[in-house]
Design a protein around this motif. Structure first.
Motif, short mmCIF file in Angstrom:
data_model
loop_
_atom_site.label_atom_id
_atom_site.label_comp_id
_atom_site.label_asym_id
_atom_site.label_seq_id
_atom_site.Cartn_x
_atom_site.Cartn_y
_atom_site.Cartn_z
N ALA A 130 0.83 -1.20 0.00
CA ALA A 130 0.00 0.00 0.00
C ALA A 130 0.86 1.25 0.00
O ALA A 130 0.49 2.28 -0.55
N ARG A 131 2.04 1.14 0.60
CA ARG A 131 2.98 2.25 0.64
C ARG A 131 4.36 1.65 0.92
O ARG A 131 4.47 0.51 1.38
N PRO A 132 5.44 2.40 0.68
CA PRO A 132 6.77 1.89 1.01
C PRO A 132 6.88 1.54 2.50
O PRO A 132 6.30 2.20 3.36
N ILE A 133 7.61 0.48 2.80
CA ILE A 133 7.83 0.05 4.18
C ILE A 133 9.20 0.56 4.61
O ILE A 133 10.19 0.39 3.88
N ALA A 134 9.26 1.19 5.76
CA ALA A 134 10.51 1.80 6.22
C ALA A 134 10.96 1.17 7.53
O ALA A 134 10.14 0.73 8.35
N GLY A 135 12.28 1.12 7.72
CA GLY A 135 12.85 0.64 8.97
C GLY A 135 13.29 -0.81 8.91
O GLY A 135 12.56 -1.67 8.41
N ALA A 136 14.50 -1.07 9.40
CA ALA A 136 15.06 -2.42 9.32
C ALA A 136 14.19 -3.46 10.03
O ALA A 136 14.00 -4.57 9.53
N VAL A 137 13.65 -3.11 11.19
CA VAL A 137 12.85 -4.07 11.95
C VAL A 137 11.58 -4.44 11.18
O VAL A 137 11.24 -5.62 11.04
N ASN A 138 10.88 -3.43 10.68
CA ASN A 138 9.63 -3.69 9.94
C ASN A 138 9.88 -4.51 8.69
O ASN A 138 9.13 -5.44 8.38
N ILE A 139 10.94 -4.16 7.97
CA ILE A 139 11.24 -4.86 6.71
C ILE A 139 11.63 -6.31 6.99
O ILE A 139 11.17 -7.24 6.31
N ALA A 140 12.48 -6.52 7.97
CA ALA A 140 12.93 -7.87 8.28
C ALA A 140 11.76 -8.77 8.68
O ALA A 140 11.67 -9.93 8.27
N ARG A 141 10.84 -8.23 9.48
CA ARG A 141 9.67 -9.02 9.89
C ARG A 141 8.78 -9.34 8.70
O ARG A 141 8.29 -10.46 8.55
N LEU A 142 8.56 -8.33 7.83
CA LEU A 142 7.71 -8.53 6.66
C LEU A 142 8.29 -9.58 5.72
O LEU A 142 7.62 -10.56 5.36
N LEU A 143 9.55 -9.38 5.33
CA LEU A 143 10.17 -10.29 4.37
C LEU A 143 10.44 -11.66 4.97
O LEU A 143 10.31 -12.68 4.29
N GLY A 144 10.81 -11.66 6.25
CA GLY A 144 11.08 -12.94 6.91
C GLY A 144 9.86 -13.82 7.03
O GLY A 144 9.96 -15.04 7.07
N ALA A 145 8.68 -13.20 7.07
CA ALA A 145 7.44 -13.97 7.12
C ALA A 145 6.95 -14.34 5.72
O ALA A 145 6.40 -15.42 5.50
N LEU A 146 7.16 -13.44 4.76
CA LEU A 146 6.59 -13.61 3.43
C LEU A 146 7.33 -14.65 2.59
O LEU A 146 6.70 -15.51 1.96
#
Length: 303
Positions: free
Chosen positions: A211-227
């Motif tokens: 929906a929009r760019p994802i910012a921040g190492a913690v948020n990105i790692a959680r998103l990609l690590g789950a996906l």
């Protein structure tokens, strides 16, 4: 050498000019084809075929870019240039300039320039055309072109990173990053991401996208690590491949069709930006395109 042979010898150069002006593989290919048609229809053989064709393809690209700007203003979500897997033009003397100018980050900086500034910068700074040739190509005086180059250099310099990792360091980091993606290693991903890293996806409203760019190492790692482990269970594979001269990968579905491309912008030993192109209109030149909506539904059921 006949006209066809002369043109084919110059095709890599013409495509590379057009792609840097337009940021689109399909539009660049169309511009090159239109340049051929105009060259074939010219009754008198040009004195300098290279200069004639460079001028022709540049003017075509400028016109296309002006209309493309209007379309991009109505684009759904972030716009990312079409991924280029291989630049067909090679010149050892200009290797650094050519590689830098085709990176996604550089192409996005070029988007800040007016069509004329962009064309003049590409011809002069990337391909080292003389100012008389540049002036003839864009239909402006040499003095005006010098001013355009100065302005373009200033705009480009304002957005340049201060330090970029060398090629081997980037490739090694990218290999570790994609390994962590496959394993869903959240901690490992976070350790390789800059604190202010971002993920930007380009679906153009024609594929599932952030929906929009994802910012921040913690948020990105959680998103990609789950996906990505869920994607692996759906038989999606990541094929490491350079994208616009940067470490990247091509995601393919179980039938080998292209789902998206991913490019990593690496600075100071960390992944700064991840750019994902999933818009099917931008992937046709990479190979047969996957049905991203169907895969998205499969992933939704796997939650």
């Amino acid at each position: 050498m006949g006209r066809g042979e002369e043109f084919e010898a110059l095709r890599p150069l013409l495509f590379s000019i057009a792609y840097r002006v337009l940021g689109s593989v399909a539009e660049a290919e169309d511009a090159v084809q239109e340049a051929w048609l105009r060259y074939a229809a010219t009754p008198v053989e040009p004195r300098n075929v290279r200069a004639f064709l460079a001028t022709t393809v540049t003017r075509i690209a400028i016109d296309v870019l002006r209309s493309a700007r209007v379309r991009r203003e109505a684009y759904v979500g972030p716009w990312i240039p079409e991924p280029l897997l291989t630049d067909p033009y090679e010149d050892p003397a200009r290797a650094a300039e050519l590689a830098d100018s085709v990176s996604t980050a550089a192409l996005l900086l070029l988007e800040r320039l007016s069509p004329l500034e962009r064309a003049v910068f590409v011809l002069r700074e990337v391909f080292d055309f003389g100012f008389p040739e540049v002036a003839a190509a864009v239909g402006r005086s040499e003095a005006a072109c010098r001013q355009l180059v100065v302005r373009a250099r200033r705009h480009m310099a304002e957005g340049r990173p201060r330090f970029a990792a060398d090629r081997r360091e980037r490739e090694a980091l990218a290999a570790r990053f994609f390994g962590a993606l496959r394993e869903g290693d959240v901690a490992g991903l976070q350790s390789m991401l800059a604190a202010d890293a971002t993920v930007v996806g380009d679906g153009g409203g024609k594929a599932p996208q952030l929906a929009r760019p994802i910012a921040g190492a913690v948020n990105i790692a959680r998103l990609l690590g789950a996906l990505f482990p869920r994607m692996a269970r759906a038989a999606v594979t990541l094929q490491p491949h350079e994208v616009n001269g940067e470490p990247g990968a091509i995601a393919r579905d179980r039938d080998g069709r292209v789902l998206h491309t991913m490019a990593l912008d690496i600075l100071d030993g960390r992944v700064q930006t991840i750019r994902i192109v999933i818009n099917p209109d931008k992937l046709g030149h990479v190979g047969p395109v996957a049905d991203a909506w169907a895969l998205n539904e499969e992933l939704r059921r796997d939650r």
